[in-house]
Write an enzyme that holds these catalytic residues in place. Structure first.
Site, PDB file in Angstrom:
ATOM      1  N   PRO A  53       4.840  -6.487  -0.353  1.00  0.00           N
ATOM      2  CG  PRO A  53       3.566  -7.359   1.222  1.00  0.00           C
ATOM      3  CD  PRO A  53       4.179  -6.150   0.880  1.00  0.00           C
ATOM      4  CB  CYS A  54       3.934  -7.531  -5.502  1.00  0.00           C
ATOM      5  SG  CYS A  54       4.417  -5.820  -5.439  1.00  0.00           S
TER       6      CYS A  54
END
Length: 104
Positions: A53-54
């Site tokens: 989940p950048c």
């Protein structure tokens, strides 16, 4: 170097729960590379794994980055808001309320 280092950053980022964010510097410290915040940014921009989940990684002021606006301007903010992340009037994430603490 990135082939060995980036996975360490991705492992840390996978631990950030929905509704929380971490800073580039925080990710670097947790990965054991405290002076590599910029490298974390490169790793997030290069990531192709949807399991990482950048979008939950922001700068030290809570700022979002255009590199994560893959679909349209404001994509990163929209993703974070959908998870319940609070933003301040200046458009930055409210780090006081939303900064991830890995001890919790």
């Amino acid at each position: 170097m990135s082939g060995r280092v980036f996975p360490a950053f991705y492992d840390v980022v996978r631990r950030i729960p929905a509704g929380k964010v971490a800073t580039y510097g925080q990710i670097a410290r947790l990965a054991g590379m405290p002076r590599c915040a910029r490298l974390v940014g490169y790793a997030m921009a290069a990531c192709q794994d949807p399991a990482v989940p950048c979008h939950r990684v922001v700068d030290r002021f809570g700022g979002t980055k255009a590199a994560f606006d893959t679909f349209a301007p404001g994509t990163q903010r929209a993703l974070l808001e959908a998870e319940g992340v609070d933003f301040r009037l200046d458009g930055t994430v409210d780090l006081e309320h939303c900064l991830w603490s890995p001890q919790t």
